[in-house]
Design a protein around this motif. Sequence first.
Motif, PDB file in Angstrom:
ATOM      1  N   GLY A  33      45.232  49.262  38.300  1.00  0.00           N
ATOM      2  CA  GLY A  33      46.251  48.335  37.784  1.00  0.00           C
ATOM      3  C   GLY A  33      45.475  47.070  37.346  1.00  0.00           C
ATOM      4  O   GLY A  33      44.516  47.202  36.777  1.00  0.00           O
ATOM      5  N   ILE A  34      46.152  45.825  37.663  1.00  0.00           N
ATOM      6  CA  ILE A  34      45.687  44.718  37.095  1.00  0.00           C
ATOM      7  C   ILE A  34      44.443  44.117  37.643  1.00  0.00           C
ATOM      8  O   ILE A  34      43.972  44.732  38.855  1.00  0.00           O
ATOM      9  CB  ILE A  34      46.888  43.484  36.932  1.00  0.00           C
ATOM     10  CG1 ILE A  34      46.865  43.123  38.522  1.00  0.00           C
ATOM     11  CG2 ILE A  34      48.079  43.975  36.442  1.00  0.00           C
ATOM     12  CD1 ILE A  34      47.840  41.752  38.714  1.00  0.00           C
ATOM     13  N   ALA A  35      43.714  43.154  37.032  1.00  0.00           N
ATOM     14  CA  ALA A  35      42.637  42.603  37.631  1.00  0.00           C
ATOM     15  C   ALA A  35      41.500  43.590  37.939  1.00  0.00           C
ATOM     16  O   ALA A  35      40.776  43.325  38.776  1.00  0.00           O
ATOM     17  CB  ALA A  35      42.922  41.770  38.863  1.00  0.00           C
ATOM     18  N   HIS A  36      41.036  44.243  36.891  1.00  0.00           N
ATOM     19  CA  HIS A  36      40.021  45.200  37.068  1.00  0.00           C
ATOM     20  C   HIS A  36      39.226  45.275  35.698  1.00  0.00           C
ATOM     21  O   HIS A  36      39.660  45.090  34.718  1.00  0.00           O
ATOM     22  CB  HIS A  36      40.677  46.869  37.324  1.00  0.00           C
ATOM     23  CG  HIS A  36      40.945  47.060  38.748  1.00  0.00           C
ATOM     24  ND1 HIS A  36      41.871  46.533  39.293  1.00  0.00           N
ATOM     25  CD2 HIS A  36      40.053  48.157  39.521  1.00  0.00           C
ATOM     26  CE1 HIS A  36      41.809  47.050  40.598  1.00  0.00           C
ATOM     27  NE2 HIS A  36      40.933  47.857  40.794  1.00  0.00           N
ATOM     28  N   SER A  64      43.410  41.425  31.443  1.00  0.00           N
ATOM     29  CA  SER A  64      43.237  40.129  31.013  1.00  0.00           C
ATOM     30  C   SER A  64      42.780  39.430  31.846  1.00  0.00           C
ATOM     31  O   SER A  64      41.942  38.333  31.453  1.00  0.00           O
ATOM     32  CB  SER A  64      44.644  39.432  30.578  1.00  0.00           C
ATOM     33  OG  SER A  64      45.335  40.045  29.648  1.00  0.00           O
ATOM     34  N   MET A  65      42.689  39.533  33.315  1.00  0.00           N
ATOM     35  CA  MET A  65      42.106  38.581  34.010  1.00  0.00           C
ATOM     36  C   MET A  65      40.341  38.755  34.156  1.00  0.00           C
ATOM     37  O   MET A  65      39.911  39.970  34.025  1.00  0.00           O
ATOM     38  CB  MET A  65      42.533  39.008  35.565  1.00  0.00           C
ATOM     39  CG  MET A  65      43.851  38.285  35.705  1.00  0.00           C
ATOM     40  SD  MET A  65      44.258  38.636  37.541  1.00  0.00           S
ATOM     41  CE  MET A  65      43.223  37.789  38.514  1.00  0.00           C
ATOM     42  N   THR A  66      39.698  37.666  34.162  1.00  0.00           N
ATOM     43  CA  THR A  66      38.297  37.625  34.044  1.00  0.00           C
ATOM     44  C   THR A  66      37.674  37.541  35.363  1.00  0.00           C
ATOM     45  O   THR A  66      36.495  38.023  35.613  1.00  0.00           O
ATOM     46  CB  THR A  66      37.752  36.933  32.869  1.00  0.00           C
ATOM     47  OG1 THR A  66      38.191  35.553  33.239  1.00  0.00           O
ATOM     48  CG2 THR A  66      38.135  37.211  31.520  1.00  0.00           C
ATOM     49  N   TYR A  71      44.139  32.457  36.221  1.00  0.00           N
ATOM     50  CA  TYR A  71      45.759  32.589  36.594  1.00  0.00           C
ATOM     51  C   TYR A  71      46.287  32.938  35.043  1.00  0.00           C
ATOM     52  O   TYR A  71      47.304  33.488  35.245  1.00  0.00           O
ATOM     53  CB  TYR A  71      46.249  31.125  37.152  1.00  0.00           C
ATOM     54  CG  TYR A  71      45.366  30.734  38.275  1.00  0.00           C
ATOM     55  CD1 TYR A  71      45.859  31.753  39.618  1.00  0.00           C
ATOM     56  CD2 TYR A  71      44.629  29.883  38.554  1.00  0.00           C
ATOM     57  CE1 TYR A  71      45.202  31.532  41.027  1.00  0.00           C
ATOM     58  CE2 TYR A  71      44.366  29.560  39.831  1.00  0.00           C
ATOM     59  CZ  TYR A  71      44.388  30.640  40.978  1.00  0.00           C
ATOM     60  OH  TYR A  71      43.917  30.216  42.079  1.00  0.00           O
ATOM     61  N   ILE A  72      45.836  32.485  33.991  1.00  0.00           N
ATOM     62  CA  ILE A  72      46.166  32.641  32.850  1.00  0.00           C
ATOM     63  C   ILE A  72      46.215  34.186  32.511  1.00  0.00           C
ATOM     64  O   ILE A  72      47.313  34.698  32.063  1.00  0.00           O
ATOM     65  CB  ILE A  72      45.441  31.835  31.536  1.00  0.00           C
ATOM     66  CG1 ILE A  72      45.863  30.286  31.957  1.00  0.00           C
ATOM     67  CG2 ILE A  72      45.924  32.354  30.230  1.00  0.00           C
ATOM     68  CD1 ILE A  72      45.085  29.646  30.894  1.00  0.00           C
ATOM     69  N   ASP A  77      48.655  39.635  32.702  1.00  0.00           N
ATOM     70  CA  ASP A  77      48.543  41.016  33.226  1.00  0.00           C
ATOM     71  C   ASP A  77      50.184  41.182  33.598  1.00  0.00           C
ATOM     72  O   ASP A  77      50.443  42.220  33.515  1.00  0.00           O
ATOM     73  CB  ASP A  77      47.732  41.189  34.330  1.00  0.00           C
ATOM     74  CG  ASP A  77      46.152  41.514  33.598  1.00  0.00           C
ATOM     75  OD1 ASP A  77      46.071  41.758  32.508  1.00  0.00           O
ATOM     76  OD2 ASP A  77      45.298  41.300  34.583  1.00  0.00           O
ATOM     77  N   LEU A  78      50.583  40.529  34.261  1.00  0.00           N
ATOM     78  CA  LEU A  78      51.969  40.585  34.754  1.00  0.00           C
ATOM     79  C   LEU A  78      52.987  40.899  33.564  1.00  0.00           C
ATOM     80  O   LEU A  78      54.104  41.631  33.721  1.00  0.00           O
ATOM     81  CB  LEU A  78      52.409  39.185  35.697  1.00  0.00           C
ATOM     82  CG  LEU A  78      51.853  39.120  37.026  1.00  0.00           C
ATOM     83  CD1 LEU A  78      52.302  37.871  37.691  1.00  0.00           C
ATOM     84  CD2 LEU A  78      51.817  40.501  37.921  1.00  0.00           C
ATOM     85  N   SER A  79      52.810  39.961  32.460  1.00  0.00           N
ATOM     86  CA  SER A  79      53.661  40.277  31.438  1.00  0.00           C
ATOM     87  C   SER A  79      53.446  41.593  30.781  1.00  0.00           C
ATOM     88  O   SER A  79      54.629  42.313  30.598  1.00  0.00           O
ATOM     89  CB  SER A  79      53.321  39.078  30.386  1.00  0.00           C
ATOM     90  OG  SER A  79      53.599  37.868  30.914  1.00  0.00           O
TER      91      SER A  79
END
Length: 325
Positions: A33-36, A64-66, A71-72, A77-79
Amino acid sequence: MTTFVVTFSILLFLLCILENAQTIKTKVTWVNGIAHNLEHMRDGSKPISSRFNADIDFCFNPTSMTTEKDYIGFIGDLSQAGFHKLGKITPEVDSLVEHLRDALDDVGPNGKVIHIAHSQGAIITALATKRLTPEEQSQIEVLTFGGGVALTRSQYPFLSRIVNYYSINDPLLLIVPAASKALKTGFVFSKSTGEQEFVFLTPRIGDPALDHCLTGDTYLEALTWEGMRYQNAYQNVAIRIMRPLILGLATKVIAILLVLRRVVFLFAQKHFMPLTGFVFNFFTTLLRILQDVVEPLRSVILGLMQYLLSIYLSITKQDKFEQVF
């Protein structure tokens, strides 16, 4: 040293034999999922691999999360997940389609692919599965954990098996109507086949964010159940017993080799480094002496050549050196 290398080679050979001894060839895949990032994928594959007693072939969904405080990147990622939720096909979906087809090619027409999808990875899996043929879907078992969508038998009738795991405090239940309805009504079985499509778990941590993590205590327990089922269904007794032993021995051999390498390095550093320094200093000094000797000699030689040249010019009546040639 040679003994360890030979032992390690034998262990790898035995492991290859055991892998080929399976009656049904299988492959376990995973999409995140996100943040990986890639390090998260490699680290996350280890607990899954140990529970399934098999190698994990992950499909990396770039995010996108680094960092955890980016938060950006989190909004980005949510988008992206929102667009996936609306059915948008992106390169991540194409990548998973290719990944699953490669896995199917590896296991052959009689094999099985056990596909694990976490969070946004479940949305990508849902989109990718629709692009597979019924024959391809029939060889795939899908296990979702805290999925952004729930895959059901009514939507995907050709999949070999579908189970959606949710912690009852998972925040994604708020955006997955099928899952929240199953939780409220208790109807967790498929109407068409009677198989269980939803499994709801008691949170082990109590924090919705932490309980949502695939390798957190809550979902890791479910992965343990699925790993045991996988081993009983697809691995013979020899593989279930011998593979952990062989991998354990191989790990010990590698650890011993690393220790030996360290010992050799320290020994060389202690006994050979001073000698290396002496040789270096010797040649440096020798070069300096040669330079001190050669510089005066070069001046003498140049002066002698100029003297001989002047004599030659006077004898031949030449005014310039260039005229000789």
